[in-house]
Design a protein around this motif. Structure first.
Motif: not given
Length: 398
Positions: A87-92
């Motif tokens: 899974m690719k997780i990012s915070n924006k």
């Protein structure tokens, strides 16, 4: 919640609003004169904030154009992580949604706050004071024109023309979702909002800013900084109210008398603690409670201190958490002072009058927060966002 506008749309509205302000400049000034003539109070600071002249309109236009030129604060990646399961997780960064700002007297806030909110993807509810209602309604008319010209719904910028009872009712039971409230004004307004609000509030609190003249100060700089901080604009929260002079400063009495004379020449009422009152032939403060006060007037208190630590302790006890400045040639003393003073902005050898979103390179501000959550100091575009987590998978389960 309104669907997020594209950055192109947001910028187009800001630029159109700047053009409309220029086109309607004369009418806006005429309307503002009506507000000024209707104002019957004797609050000099409020009257100064109420005035809309060419300089203020120039600054409104500049603020909008600067905002339009800044990067989009929404959708900026702050963190990313690839999980071991792929899974690719990012915070924006993400828009708050709807922001309510309650403010007194200043029609330029109707432009600046609206612009910052819109640029950061938020809907804004503006609740100005009754003393500036005609000016504010004219500016709102221009906002709605700028939105309409770009085929955007007028409710992105909404004016709440409410009295105190209606405002209280809205705070307690909002008729629409409000995600954040920013009260911008005196302590009574802030207390009122905190008492009745049912959603998060960022406090734009009192100033009551201090300058500490250390034993190793450049006295010419100190004098100019004190005069600028006190007299350049009494009606703003970054104005200077208190001066502390280190008695270890050589001939501190001579310097104190010079400061008193120069301030009095500029019609400032100068009060002193016991030591300063004696050497300067000025009234002595009646109570230490005055050290807590924000004046917003041609008034200042000058006191003495025997050490850097005593100055730090006194400022932290009495200041409003806004700004404090040390005047010294000793960088290590300055650094220790700045690290230990509990204010949003700390200065070495400069005026507290610079605590301002435009001066700090933010292109304006919604308010200056004296809270520590979620933003402290000038609230610019970069701070009028929350954040959101984005997770991209292909069937992972836990």
């Amino acid at each position: 919640m309104n669907k997020l506008l594209t950055i192109e749309k947001r910028n187009a509205v800001l630029k159109r609003m700047a053009v409309l302000l220029e086109e309607e400049r004369a009418i806006l000034k005429t309307v503002n004169q009506q507000d000024l003539s209707n104002y019957s109070g004797d609050d000099l600071a409020m009257e100064k904030r109420l005035l809309v002249d060419d300089t203020k309109i120039d600054n409104m236009i500049l603020s909008l154009n600067q905002l339009a030129d800044q990067d989009d604060p929404v959708g900026v990646e702050r963190f990313h992580f690839t999980h071991e399961n792929g899974m690719k997780i990012s915070n924006k960064t993400a828009a708050f949604g709807t922001i309510l700002i309650i403010y007194e007297s200043r029609p330029d806030v109707t432009v600046e706050a609206g612009g910052i909110a819109l640029k950061s993807g938020n809907k804004i509810l503006l609740k100005g004071g009754k003393e500036s209602v005609l000016s504010n309604l004219k500016i709102i008319e221009l906002w709605h024109q700028a939105l309409k010209d770009n085929e955007i719904a007028a409710d992105w910028v909404e004016y709440l023309n409410y009295n105190r009872e209606e405002t209280q009712a809205f705070l307690e039971q909002p008729t629409q979702k409000v995600d954040l409230i920013v009260p911008r004004g005196g302590e009574n307004l802030i207390a009122f909002v905190k008492k009745h609000a049912t959603c998060p509030v960022i406090i734009s609190g009192r100033g009551n800013n201090f300058v500490y003249v250390n034993a190793e100060a450049n006295l010419d700089q100190a004098l100019q900084i004190i005069i600028n901080g006190k007299t350049s604009n009494i009606s703003v929260c970054n104005a200077l109210d208190k001066v502390l002079i280190d008695t270890n400063l050589e001939n501190w009495e001579v310097f104190a008398r010079k400061v008193i004379t120069e301030l009095q020449l500029r019609n400032v009422i100068v009060l002193g603690d016991e030591s300063v009152s004696k050497i300067g032939n000025i009234p002595q403060i009646e109570s230490d409670l005055i050290w807590h006060e924000e004046f917003l007037d041609y008034k200042i208190v000058i006191g003495t201190t025997n050490s850097d630590q005593e100055a730090i302790d006194k400022i932290n006890k009495y200041c409003g958490g806004h700004s404090a400045s040390i005047i010294t040639k000793n960088d290590s003393i300055a650094q220790e002072f700045m690290e230990n003073i509990d204010t949003a902005a700390v200065y070495q050898n400069a005026s507290t009058r610079f605590t301002d979103g435009g001066q700090f390179g933010l292109g304006g501000e919604l308010a200056i927060s004296t809270d520590k959550l979620h933003q402290r100091g000038p609230i610019g575009l970069q701070h009028l966002v929350t954040n959101k987590w984005y997770i991209y998978g292909n069937g992972q389960v836990r």
